[in-house]
Design a protein around this motif. Structure first.
Motif, mmCIF file in Angstrom:
data_model
loop_
_atom_site.group_PDB
_atom_site.id
_atom_site.type_symbol
_atom_site.label_atom_id
_atom_site.label_comp_id
_atom_site.label_asym_id
_atom_site.label_seq_id
_atom_site.Cartn_x
_atom_site.Cartn_y
_atom_site.Cartn_z
ATOM 1 N N ASN A 89 0.823 -1.215 0.000
ATOM 2 C CA ASN A 89 0.000 0.000 0.000
ATOM 3 C C ASN A 89 0.857 1.265 0.000
ATOM 4 O O ASN A 89 0.634 2.198 0.763
ATOM 5 C CB ASN A 89 -0.980 0.012 1.181
ATOM 6 N N ASP A 104 -3.362 -2.426 -8.123
ATOM 7 C CA ASP A 104 -4.674 -2.835 -7.586
ATOM 8 C C ASP A 104 -4.718 -4.337 -7.314
ATOM 9 O O ASP A 104 -5.302 -4.770 -6.312
ATOM 10 C CB ASP A 104 -5.797 -2.449 -8.544
ATOM 11 N N ILE A 105 -4.116 -5.142 -8.179
ATOM 12 C CA ILE A 105 -4.062 -6.585 -7.942
ATOM 13 C C ILE A 105 -3.332 -6.861 -6.625
ATOM 14 O O ILE A 105 -3.784 -7.673 -5.807
ATOM 15 C CB ILE A 105 -3.375 -7.317 -9.116
ATOM 16 N N ARG A 107 -3.052 -4.840 -4.053
ATOM 17 C CA ARG A 107 -3.915 -4.400 -2.936
ATOM 18 C C ARG A 107 -5.004 -5.436 -2.672
ATOM 19 O O ARG A 107 -5.302 -5.762 -1.516
ATOM 20 C CB ARG A 107 -4.599 -3.055 -3.259
ATOM 21 N N GLU A 108 -5.629 -5.949 -3.735
ATOM 22 C CA GLU A 108 -6.707 -6.931 -3.571
ATOM 23 C C GLU A 108 -6.192 -8.217 -2.933
ATOM 24 O O GLU A 108 -6.859 -8.788 -2.065
ATOM 25 C CB GLU A 108 -7.356 -7.223 -4.928
ATOM 26 N N GLU A 109 -5.024 -8.668 -3.347
ATOM 27 C CA GLU A 109 -4.450 -9.881 -2.761
ATOM 28 C C GLU A 109 -4.123 -9.663 -1.285
ATOM 29 O O GLU A 109 -4.338 -10.539 -0.452
ATOM 30 C CB GLU A 109 -3.201 -10.317 -3.534
ATOM 31 N N ALA A 111 -5.604 -7.527 0.730
ATOM 32 C CA ALA A 111 -6.876 -7.447 1.458
ATOM 33 C C ALA A 111 -7.443 -8.845 1.693
ATOM 34 O O ALA A 111 -7.938 -9.145 2.791
ATOM 35 C CB ALA A 111 -7.880 -6.588 0.682
ATOM 36 N N LEU A 112 -7.359 -9.714 0.700
ATOM 37 C CA LEU A 112 -7.844 -11.082 0.852
ATOM 38 C C LEU A 112 -7.040 -11.825 1.916
ATOM 39 O O LEU A 112 -7.607 -12.520 2.760
ATOM 40 C CB LEU A 112 -7.778 -11.821 -0.482
ATOM 41 N N GLU A 115 -8.088 -10.620 5.300
ATOM 42 C CA GLU A 115 -9.417 -11.143 5.629
ATOM 43 C C GLU A 115 -9.327 -12.605 6.082
ATOM 44 O O GLU A 115 -9.963 -13.004 7.066
ATOM 45 C CB GLU A 115 -10.313 -11.021 4.392
#
Length: 154
Positions: A89, A104-105, A107-109, A111-112, A115
């Motif tokens: 980030n 963005d990929i 960031r999404e990874e 975040a996953l 989670e």
């Protein structure tokens, strides 16, 4: 006049003659390279030539993305770097930059992963150390949960 200057003059004259016989709007360039000696590379090109179109033409004529060259290595290093920065980030690309997609990929990874870590930690807290005795499958699952939490929090 040096041999290199004579070559440039001769090549330029030849390209002008060839250009006169090309279809309207066509562009021409001449690329000369000496393997392992990029300092000897020569590129002569029409005014207004779009080098991206030259690359597209070469790809249509068989240039493969599977071949090894410095441009592709640099491009892929940039994509991997953008994903790594996305995971961290930081260093977001400027608005509209092609690297934003890769950032963005990342960031999404990330975040996953976060989670999933929260879910594993919640499961660990719910189960605690009160697993039914003799339930070897539950113990195996808890060891996997503990290992994943340890790996993610190192």
């Amino acid at each position: 006049m040096s041999a290199l200057q004579r070559f440039h003059e001769t090549a330029s004259d030849a390209l002008e003659k060839i250009s006169a016989n090309l279809p309207a709007g066509a562009k021409i360039c001449l690329a000369i390279y000496t393997p392992e000696k990029p300092e000897l590379d020569i590129l002569l090109q029409d005014k207004g030539l779009d080098l991206n179109e030259v690359l597209s033409t070469l790809r249509r004529r068989g240039l493969s993305i599977d071949g090894d060259n410095a441009y592709k290595r640099d491009l892929l290093d940039s994509a991997v770097g953008a994903m790594a920065f996305g995971v961290q980030n930081r260093n977001s690309p400027p608005a509209g930059h092609w690297g934003q997609r890769f950032w963005d990929i990342g960031r999404e990874e990330r975040a996953l992963s976060e989670e999933l870590l929260v879910a594993l930690q919640a499961a660990r807290e719910l189960w605690g150390d009160s697993l039914p005795p003799g339930n070897s499958n539950a113990m195996k699952a808890m060891k996997l949960v503990d290992a994943a939490i340890a790996k993610a929090t190192q």
